[in-house]
Design an enzyme around this catalytic site. Structure first.
Site: not given
Length: 495
Positions: A158, A182, A235, A290, A395
């Protein structure tokens, strides 16, 4: 300053793009909400299994003809696509801000980095070349060609709805493969706009396909026998599942996982320049990146230097302008959704419970403008943090900086080694010896020297190590070309 005009003024009803056609889904609809204003901007469907299968079948049907299309001809489609991306640059950027929340400058940077990947992939006639050797034995020559494999799938995150898919799409189709993506249901509009431009660029039906949905649609890509490989960014928990699943089904995979990035401050650093760099690293994209800074390690026994640096860091963080990203000059936007804000707030509370010292509490909002507070946080700063604490180890994916201390560079590297992630790490210093020691010893895929965000250019791989990456090859550049192709060896005897 005034708010820039919004490119989305009506509630969009998003469709799937299958076999060159925009088709309404028969699945249920989800809301897509602007996180800064909480305004409903789109309805996105959850594709049915039949629709996902249709997209894969369309890509499979298109593959033979697309593979036979000469690489130089495939490159011409990409050149036309680049023209359209440039013509629509500002609209694409503002869409990202509306659906994700990032500032307009961050969105423009994302758009530029995405386009750069298409530009690199357009060099495919050279990038895809094989190699040869005459007379491997008397009268026998040997050569290698690189061939496409078929249909690939993509499950992007996202946080970079426009750029991350372009780590993969242009290289896949440039090498002669076909593609099914997707996108995240939280931020699907950027990919809808991108595929509208690909349609306008004239790509043949079925070469690129888009289906909306959640985990079920993603799992279908993983399990379908006609999918040759999958790319994923997200993740580590989900990434580990995808990596295993691809192994079970014989698919290739590029899997980028979580991160906990360290920025090491040596005592010889320029404080003002370092602070400016670190603000962007820790709080850019509201920490939802990230490559974001997570833990800062200040090195050395000098208390005066430590206190001066921490005070400067807190002052800079408290001065950041937080608000709607479509206002020029805003430095940080909201988290992407209320649940993401709540998750970060829980980390802040956990940090207090575990004994870290809260120097700046981002839950105390100071916004530029009158906006709902559902998704906003201001920058947060802790010190006295250790890697035994949750905020020092896990994280957070939000605008939270954790400050630590180390006696020397050796201890700083030991602290970094305690964390299971290895996405990025940076050192701030003017000492070449320290810089080389850091670069040589730290186990991370992307190393920065006086750089806060170690974002590789499109012609370099986006690397990762330890629990931040599962696989062998990475997105972008030559490694992406290798991922999307297979080597075929040909040996010829001349009579």
């Amino acid at each position: 300053m005034a708010i820039l005009p919004e490119p989305i003024n009506d509630i969009l009803l998003l469709k799937n793009f299958i076999d060159g056609e925009w088709t309404e889904s028969q699945g249920p609809l989800l809301d897509v909400v602007n996180p800064a204003t909480l305004k409903l901007i789109a309805k996105v469907p959850v594709a049915t299994p039949e629709e996902v299968n249709a997209a894969i079948e369309s890509a499979k049907k298109a593959f033979p003809d697309w593979r036979r299309t000469p690489p130089v001809s495939r490159a011409r489609y990409l050149f036309r696509f680049i023209e359209l991306l440039e013509e629509n640059f500002e609209e694409l950027s503002r869409i990202q801000t509306m659906e994700h929340g990032k500032t307009i400058d961050e969105s423009r940077g994302e758009t530029r980095r995405g386009i750069e990947n298409v530009e690199v992939a357009a060099g495919i006639p050279s990038l895809m070349m094989g190699y040869n050797l005459q007379d491997i034995s008397t009268g026998i020559d040997e050569y290698v060609v690189r061939e496409p494999l078929g249909v690939f799938g993509c499950i992007p995150p996202f946080n970079f709805p426009f750029m991350v898919p372009l780590w993969f799409i242009p290289y896949a189709i440039a090498t002669g493969n076909t593609f099914v993506i997707k996108p995240s249901p939280n931020v699907p509009i950027s990919q809808v706009k991108l595929h509208e431009l690909m349609e306008e660029a004239g790509f043949p039906p079925g070469v690129v396909n888009l289906v909306h949905g959640g985990a079920d649609a993603g799992t279908q890509l993983l399990e379908h026998p006609d999918i040759k490989g999958v790319t994923f960014v997200g993740s580590s928990k989900v990434g580990r599942f995808i990596y295993r699943k691809c192994g079970e089904t014989g698919k290739r995979s590029i899997v980028q996982g979580a991160a906990k990035n360290f920025l090491v401050v040596m005592p010889d650093t320029d404080i003002d320049g370092t602070i400016a760099s670190m603000m962007t690293s820790f709080y850019g994209n509201a920490g939802q990146r990230c490559l974001s800074g997570a833990n800062a390690i200040i090195v050395g026994p000098d208390d005066a230097f430590y206190n001066k640096f921490v005070d400067a860091f807190v002052n800079a963080a408290s001065s950041m302008r937080v608000g709607y990203g479509l206002e020029e000059g805003i430095q940080m936007g909201p988290l992407q959704s209320p649940d993401k804000k709540e998750r970060v707030a829980r980390f802040i509370e956990q940090g207090i419970v575990e004994g870290a010292r809260l120097l700046l509490d981002g839950r105390k909002l100071k916004l530029e403008g009158d906006y709902p507070n559902n998704c906003f946080l201001n920058p947060t700063v802790f010190d006295n943090v250790t890697t035994d604490m949750t905020i020092g180890r896990e994280e957070i994916f939000g605008p939270v900086a954790s400050i630590m201390r180390a006696r020397d560079l050796n201890e700083a590297i030991e602290i970094i080694d305690r964390i299971p992630y290895g996405n990025a790490a940076s050192i701030y210093t003017n000492n070449g010896g320290w810089a080389r020691e850091f670069e040589y010893r730290v186990t991370a895929g992307n190393i920065g020297v006086n750089i806060g965000i170690v974002a590789p250019m499109a012609f370099f791989p986006f690397s990762g190590m330890k629990e931040s990456f599962f696989g062998v090859l990475h997105g972008q550049g030559q490694e992406a070309v290798r991922f999307f192709t297979e080597s075929k060896v040909v040996i010829k005897r001349w009579w």
